[in-house]
Design a protein around this motif. Structure first.
Motif, short mmCIF file in Angstrom:
data_model
loop_
_atom_site.label_atom_id
_atom_site.label_comp_id
_atom_site.label_asym_id
_atom_site.label_seq_id
_atom_site.Cartn_x
_atom_site.Cartn_y
_atom_site.Cartn_z
N PHE A 14 0.82 -1.20 0.00
CA PHE A 14 0.00 0.00 0.00
C PHE A 14 0.87 1.26 0.00
CE2 PHE A 14 -2.49 3.23 2.37
CZ PHE A 14 -3.57 3.33 1.50
N CYS A 15 1.95 1.23 0.82
CA CYS A 15 2.86 2.38 0.88
C CYS A 15 3.57 2.60 -0.46
CB CYS A 15 3.88 2.20 2.00
SG CYS A 15 3.17 2.41 3.65
N VAL A 16 3.86 1.51 -1.17
CA VAL A 16 4.48 1.62 -2.50
C VAL A 16 3.54 2.33 -3.45
CG1 VAL A 16 5.24 0.28 -4.52
CG2 VAL A 16 6.03 -0.37 -2.25
N LYS A 17 2.25 1.97 -3.39
CA LYS A 17 1.26 2.61 -4.28
C LYS A 17 1.09 4.10 -3.95
CE LYS A 17 -1.34 -1.38 -5.66
NZ LYS A 17 -1.41 -1.46 -7.07
N LEU A 18 1.30 4.45 -2.65
CA LEU A 18 1.22 5.86 -2.26
C LEU A 18 2.54 6.59 -2.47
CD1 LEU A 18 -0.85 5.59 1.06
CD2 LEU A 18 -1.65 6.32 -1.20
N ARG A 19 3.56 5.88 -2.95
CA ARG A 19 4.88 6.41 -3.25
C ARG A 19 5.61 6.95 -2.01
NH1 ARG A 19 5.01 6.28 -8.82
NH2 ARG A 19 3.08 6.76 -9.89
N HIS A 20 5.45 6.22 -0.87
CA HIS A 20 6.20 6.58 0.34
C HIS A 20 7.63 6.08 0.19
CE1 HIS A 20 2.80 8.07 2.59
NE2 HIS A 20 2.14 6.91 2.45
N ALA A 22 11.28 4.42 1.56
CA ALA A 22 11.57 3.19 2.31
C ALA A 22 11.62 3.49 3.81
CB ALA A 22 12.89 2.59 1.84
N THR A 23 12.28 4.58 4.19
CA THR A 23 12.40 4.94 5.60
C THR A 23 11.04 5.28 6.19
OG1 THR A 23 14.59 5.82 5.11
CG2 THR A 23 13.64 6.42 7.23
N GLU A 24 10.25 6.00 5.42
CA GLU A 24 8.91 6.38 5.88
C GLU A 24 8.03 5.13 6.03
OE1 GLU A 24 5.50 9.68 4.61
OE2 GLU A 24 7.06 9.12 3.17
N THR A 25 8.12 4.21 5.10
CA THR A 25 7.35 2.97 5.17
C THR A 25 7.77 2.16 6.39
OG1 THR A 25 7.15 2.89 2.76
CG2 THR A 25 6.79 0.83 3.94
N TYR A 26 9.08 2.07 6.62
CA TYR A 26 9.58 1.31 7.78
C TYR A 26 9.08 1.91 9.09
CZ TYR A 26 12.75 -0.62 11.25
OH TYR A 26 13.25 -1.23 12.37
N SER A 27 9.07 3.22 9.21
CA SER A 27 8.61 3.86 10.46
C SER A 27 7.12 3.63 10.66
CB SER A 27 8.95 5.35 10.47
OG SER A 27 8.20 6.03 9.50
N LYS A 28 6.34 3.61 9.58
CA LYS A 28 4.90 3.36 9.71
C LYS A 28 4.63 1.91 10.13
CE LYS A 28 3.27 6.98 6.72
NZ LYS A 28 2.44 7.39 5.62
N ILE A 29 5.41 0.96 9.58
CA ILE A 29 5.28 -0.45 9.96
C ILE A 29 5.64 -0.60 11.44
CG2 ILE A 29 6.24 -2.78 9.62
CD1 ILE A 29 4.33 -2.02 7.40
N GLN A 42 13.92 -6.54 5.96
CA GLN A 42 12.76 -7.20 5.34
C GLN A 42 11.81 -6.17 4.72
OE1 GLN A 42 11.83 -10.48 4.91
NE2 GLN A 42 13.94 -10.89 5.48
N VAL A 43 11.58 -5.07 5.42
CA VAL A 43 10.71 -4.01 4.89
C VAL A 43 11.30 -3.47 3.59
CG1 VAL A 43 9.78 -1.69 5.29
CG2 VAL A 43 9.73 -3.39 7.13
N PHE A 44 12.59 -3.21 3.58
CA PHE A 44 13.24 -2.68 2.38
C PHE A 44 13.21 -3.70 1.24
CE2 PHE A 44 16.01 1.08 3.95
CZ PHE A 44 14.99 1.50 4.78
N ARG A 45 13.41 -4.99 1.57
CA ARG A 45 13.39 -6.04 0.54
C ARG A 45 12.01 -6.14 -0.10
NH1 ARG A 45 12.34 -11.41 -0.24
NH2 ARG A 45 11.64 -11.85 1.85
N TRP A 46 10.95 -6.13 0.73
CA TRP A 46 9.59 -6.24 0.20
C TRP A 46 9.20 -4.95 -0.53
CZ3 TRP A 46 6.84 -10.36 -0.70
CH2 TRP A 46 7.14 -11.54 -0.03
N LEU A 47 9.65 -3.82 -0.08
CA LEU A 47 9.38 -2.55 -0.76
C LEU A 47 9.97 -2.58 -2.17
CD1 LEU A 47 8.18 0.33 0.19
CD2 LEU A 47 10.56 1.03 0.01
N LYS A 48 11.20 -3.08 -2.29
CA LYS A 48 11.85 -3.19 -3.61
C LYS A 48 11.10 -4.17 -4.50
CE LYS A 48 16.34 -4.05 -5.79
NZ LYS A 48 15.76 -4.10 -7.08
#
Length: 189
Positions: A14-20, A22-29, A42-48
């Motif tokens: 979902f964060c990828v679709k919102l164009r967040h 990697a650091t911002e996505t990790y902090s939200k998780i 893991q968050v960075f790997r799945w984001l990629k």
């Protein structure tokens, strides 16, 4: 695989679709899942992976032997095999079903609650029918003790010499889980 991990991966997607970032996505998780959150790597790997076009949040099926053969199908296979022949050893069962002997032993002792008694695997607990039969025999014995005062001393004497000898001496027949007096027609004459 944990349901929480799949949910976190969906949140990353979902964060990828919102164009967040990697650091911002990790902090939200981290904020949403706390101690159970995926690691930063893991968050960075799945984001990629999601950024590169991956759609599924589930793990890919990997080739090779499954990590565990301790499943319901194998439990059932072992149960059927042991019921057909109680004298099989763990090694023989493992060879027949092409399973690890440690796994076979664990299924027998933990899942099927069996133990080995003199070269036979038997259930640790009585089945429902065995319990009912035992109750019926005990009820009959108690009733017989109440009605015949001389029966209890004979029962004790029979226990000293074996239950079978008591049954033979008293002409008692075990039928359908109950004790019944057996009258010999020759002795009545």
């Amino acid at each position: 695989m944990s349901d929480s991990r799949v949910k976190q991966r969906c949140a990353i997607k979902f964060c990828v679709k919102l164009r967040h970032s990697a650091t911002e996505t990790y902090s939200k998780i981290q904020q949403a899942y706390g101690d159970t959150a995926l690691s930063r790597a893991q968050v960075f790997r799945w984001l990629k992976a999601f950024s590169d076009g991956r759609n599924s949040a589930k793990d890919d099926i990997r080739p090779g032997r499954p990590s565990s053969v301790h499943n319901d199908a194998n439990v059932e296979r072992i149960k059927e095999l042991v019921c057909s022949d109680h004298c099989l050893s763990v090694k023989m069962i493992a060879e027949q079903l092409q399973l690890n002997p440690v796994t076979v032993h664990q299924i027998l002792t933990v899942d099927l609650e069996m133990k080995k008694i003199s070269a036979k695997f038997v259930p640790k607990n009585l089945t429902f029918k065995q319990k009912e039969k035992s109750r019926a025999i005990c009820s009959d014995l108690l009733e017989r003790i109440d009605t015949d005062p001389s029966f209890f001393p004979m029962l004790l004497l029979g226990m000293n010499h074996g239950f079978l000898s008591m049954i033979l001496k008293q002409n008692i027949k075990v039928s359908n889980g109950t004790l019944q007096p057996h009258l010999d027609p020759k002795k009545q004459e």
